[in-house]
Design a protein around this motif. Sequence first.
Motif, PDB file in Angstrom:
ATOM      1  N   THR A 165      -3.838  -4.016 -10.120  1.00  0.00           N
ATOM      2  CA  THR A 165      -3.663  -3.128  -8.962  1.00  0.00           C
ATOM      3  C   THR A 165      -3.932  -3.813  -7.632  1.00  0.00           C
ATOM      4  N   ILE A 166      -4.639  -4.952  -7.623  1.00  0.00           N
ATOM      5  CA  ILE A 166      -5.028  -5.528  -6.328  1.00  0.00           C
ATOM      6  C   ILE A 166      -3.845  -6.140  -5.583  1.00  0.00           C
ATOM      7  N   THR A 167      -2.768  -6.469  -6.291  1.00  0.00           N
ATOM      8  CA  THR A 167      -1.612  -7.049  -5.615  1.00  0.00           C
ATOM      9  C   THR A 167      -0.592  -5.996  -5.193  1.00  0.00           C
ATOM     10  N   LYS A 168      -0.930  -4.743  -5.394  1.00  0.00           N
ATOM     11  CA  LYS A 168      -0.019  -3.661  -5.005  1.00  0.00           C
ATOM     12  C   LYS A 168       0.102  -3.609  -3.483  1.00  0.00           C
ATOM     13  N   SER A 169       1.320  -3.589  -2.985  1.00  0.00           N
ATOM     14  CA  SER A 169       1.512  -3.492  -1.539  1.00  0.00           C
ATOM     15  C   SER A 169       2.262  -2.201  -1.233  1.00  0.00           C
ATOM     16  N   THR A 170       3.556  -2.316  -0.912  1.00  0.00           N
ATOM     17  CA  THR A 170       4.353  -1.120  -0.624  1.00  0.00           C
ATOM     18  C   THR A 170       4.661  -0.371  -1.915  1.00  0.00           C
ATOM     19  N   GLU A 171       4.454   0.943  -1.904  1.00  0.00           N
ATOM     20  CA  GLU A 171       4.694   1.771  -3.084  1.00  0.00           C
ATOM     21  C   GLU A 171       6.059   2.434  -3.055  1.00  0.00           C
ATOM     22  N   VAL A 172       6.606   2.627  -1.854  1.00  0.00           N
ATOM     23  CA  VAL A 172       7.909   3.278  -1.756  1.00  0.00           C
ATOM     24  C   VAL A 172       8.658   2.725  -0.544  1.00  0.00           C
ATOM     25  N   LEU A 173       9.938   2.424  -0.765  1.00  0.00           N
ATOM     26  CA  LEU A 173      10.802   1.933   0.305  1.00  0.00           C
ATOM     27  C   LEU A 173      11.860   2.987   0.604  1.00  0.00           C
ATOM     28  N   PHE A 174      12.007   3.350   1.869  1.00  0.00           N
ATOM     29  CA  PHE A 174      13.051   4.293   2.288  1.00  0.00           C
ATOM     30  C   PHE A 174      14.292   3.492   2.693  1.00  0.00           C
ATOM     31  N   ILE A 175      15.414   3.813   2.045  1.00  0.00           N
ATOM     32  CA  ILE A 175      16.677   3.145   2.350  1.00  0.00           C
ATOM     33  C   ILE A 175      17.175   3.636   3.711  1.00  0.00           C
TER      34      ILE A 175
ATOM     35  N   PHE B 278      14.489  10.721  10.385  1.00  0.00           N
ATOM     36  CA  PHE B 278      14.074  11.716   9.393  1.00  0.00           C
ATOM     37  C   PHE B 278      13.106  11.075   8.386  1.00  0.00           C
ATOM     38  N   CYS B 279      13.435   9.862   7.962  1.00  0.00           N
ATOM     39  CA  CYS B 279      12.591   9.154   6.996  1.00  0.00           C
ATOM     40  C   CYS B 279      11.229   8.799   7.583  1.00  0.00           C
ATOM     41  N   LEU B 280      11.227   8.379   8.834  1.00  0.00           N
ATOM     42  CA  LEU B 280       9.965   7.948   9.448  1.00  0.00           C
ATOM     43  C   LEU B 280       8.970   9.099   9.582  1.00  0.00           C
TER      44      LEU B 280
ATOM     45  N   ARG C  82       1.797   7.899   4.751  1.00  0.00           N
ATOM     46  CA  ARG C  82       0.742   6.969   5.155  1.00  0.00           C
ATOM     47  C   ARG C  82      -0.575   7.697   5.416  1.00  0.00           C
ATOM     48  N   GLU C  83      -0.473   8.896   6.001  1.00  0.00           N
ATOM     49  CA  GLU C  83      -1.686   9.691   6.244  1.00  0.00           C
ATOM     50  C   GLU C  83      -2.341  10.112   4.938  1.00  0.00           C
ATOM     51  N   ALA C  84      -1.523  10.173   3.865  1.00  0.00           N
ATOM     52  CA  ALA C  84      -2.036  10.526   2.541  1.00  0.00           C
ATOM     53  C   ALA C  84      -2.507   9.291   1.766  1.00  0.00           C
ATOM     54  N   GLY C  85      -2.477   8.129   2.438  1.00  0.00           N
ATOM     55  CA  GLY C  85      -2.954   6.912   1.801  1.00  0.00           C
ATOM     56  C   GLY C  85      -1.929   6.206   0.935  1.00  0.00           C
ATOM     57  N   ILE C  86      -0.666   6.514   1.144  1.00  0.00           N
ATOM     58  CA  ILE C  86       0.412   5.902   0.349  1.00  0.00           C
ATOM     59  C   ILE C  86       1.104   4.832   1.197  1.00  0.00           C
TER      60      ILE C  86
ATOM     61  N   LEU D  40       9.050  17.324   0.583  1.00  0.00           N
ATOM     62  CA  LEU D  40       8.074  16.359   1.111  1.00  0.00           C
ATOM     63  C   LEU D  40       6.731  16.524   0.402  1.00  0.00           C
ATOM     64  N   GLN D  41       6.328  17.757   0.159  1.00  0.00           N
ATOM     65  CA  GLN D  41       5.066  18.027  -0.510  1.00  0.00           C
ATOM     66  C   GLN D  41       5.083  17.446  -1.928  1.00  0.00           C
ATOM     67  N   ASP D  42       6.186  17.635  -2.631  1.00  0.00           N
ATOM     68  CA  ASP D  42       6.297  17.107  -4.001  1.00  0.00           C
ATOM     69  C   ASP D  42       6.426  15.577  -4.003  1.00  0.00           C
ATOM     70  N   LEU D  43       7.032  15.040  -2.923  1.00  0.00           N
ATOM     71  CA  LEU D  43       7.137  13.588  -2.805  1.00  0.00           C
ATOM     72  C   LEU D  43       5.748  12.953  -2.704  1.00  0.00           C
ATOM     73  N   VAL D  44       4.895  13.584  -1.903  1.00  0.00           N
ATOM     74  CA  VAL D  44       3.511  13.096  -1.771  1.00  0.00           C
ATOM     75  C   VAL D  44       2.812  13.145  -3.099  1.00  0.00           C
ATOM     76  N   LYS D  45       2.946  14.261  -3.810  1.00  0.00           N
ATOM     77  CA  LYS D  45       2.273  14.416  -5.115  1.00  0.00           C
ATOM     78  C   LYS D  45       2.793  13.398  -6.119  1.00  0.00           C
ATOM     79  N   ALA D  46       4.101  13.179  -6.125  1.00  0.00           N
ATOM     80  CA  ALA D  46       4.697  12.253  -7.092  1.00  0.00           C
ATOM     81  C   ALA D  46       4.207  10.825  -6.875  1.00  0.00           C
ATOM     82  N   LEU D  47       4.085  10.434  -5.599  1.00  0.00           N
ATOM     83  CA  LEU D  47       3.677   9.063  -5.282  1.00  0.00           C
ATOM     84  C   LEU D  47       2.177   8.876  -5.404  1.00  0.00           C
ATOM     85  N   GLN D  48       1.415   9.948  -5.286  1.00  0.00           N
ATOM     86  CA  GLN D  48      -0.033   9.838  -5.472  1.00  0.00           C
ATOM     87  C   GLN D  48      -0.370   9.678  -6.939  1.00  0.00           C
TER      88      GLN D  48
END
Length: 460
Positions: free
Chosen positions: A362-372, A381-383, A390-394, A452-460
């Motif tokens: 896990t220590i080499t984990k950087s970006t978890e999700v890339l927006f095309i 819209f993506c930003l 990012r505010e959720a720590g992702i 957006l809410q489910d996106l946060v949950k999925a990535l967390q």
Amino acid sequence: MAQKPSIPKGTRDFNPEQVAKRNYIFATIKAQFETFGFQPIETPSFENSDTLMGKYGEEGDRLIFKILNSGDYLSKVDNRSYLDKNAIKITPQISEKALRYDLTVPFARYVVQHQNDIEFPFKRYQMQPVWRADRPQKGRFREFYQCDADVVGSDSLWQEVEFVQLYDTIFTALGLKGTTIKINNRKILSGIAEVIGASDKLIDFTVALDKLDKIGEEKVKEEMLAKGIPQAGIDKLQPLFSLTGTFEAQIESLKGILSTSEEGKKGIEELDFINKAIDALGLKSANLQLDVTLARGLNYYTGAIFEVSAPEGVAMGSIGGGGRYDDLTGIFGLPNVSGVGISFGLDRIYLVLEELGLFPETITKSTEVLFINFGDQEALFCLKAIKTLREAGINAELYPDQITNGKHMKKQMNYANKRNIPFVVLVGDEEMNNSVYTLKQMSSGEQSKVSLQDLVKALQ
């Protein structure tokens, strides 16, 4: 064609993965330093030459990087020294500063300079680079980090006991089991020199003895003879070259060898105290071992001497060391301030953890999700979503260059793959109109539309 750039031998560049792993070691060591009550300080990367020179012995002085004076540095050199080409005489005239060789001597300077602002005993830790003009080889670099912890203002042996525990705690936290904490005492070395009639050659004796594991018994004896230590005295050392057994058994043997030396007997008492305390407290993953040949050829140790070896099967030099210095600050005008400290060799610890596969994934984990990036409207819209993530720590980012006429889509996906980014998000007109996001898992290729809410949950 321009020549390809390079870096000096003994130095290194670090890629993002390496930096992440190094930061993991830093963070682990720092956390335990603070758990044990040590406070952080920092000192300059270079010091005045007279602060460093003469503090590490003749061999150490040769390894100190000198910094040329600014401007016309040759103007102060007298003609005689210049014509003689005598480096020893010329150097002080052209260089007044030098890169620090270690963190201990600058720390002693710091204590003396700031003594009125320090509450003694003072427990400090320091994690900064040092430089040595050494011959580069595996695990030995010219620029490397040291991670030091010291206590000054106390001569209590409980400090040595705590340092053994600190070594054990940190290496346990790193998952590095089976390390050996070797310990000796400078007073024992002084006692041995006294018994063999070489008290006046203590430094020569200890420097040679410290090389035993590198050059072998016969070469050590040859070096001692060359330094003027009598053959009869060297013959008396023979029992030491084959001293084995438990800590307690070696202590008993030393009592016989050093029965005529008060200094030697004092060293035995100190080691016995430390060993009994550690035996009562216990260690988690390291073991404490007496090594009477351990000398660490630095001039300033006066009591306990430490050196830590990597687990068996790992071809690596020491990964830590230190000891007691009763009057190091005396060289800067503050006498009778006892101190003891240890150091961790970050670079060697890194190589050991790498070889044994002990770095957490896990220590080499950087970006978890890339927006095309499909265009300016989609990017904005993506930003907004990225800000929430990012505010959720992702860890999230937007690919900066947009897709033009359907092109560059493959380029963005390849970018995510090469960066090992596990998820991508695609946003087009349909997603913006319905305030949803298409989330794609890169490993399986599965896609789903989420709020957006489910996106946060999925990535967390």
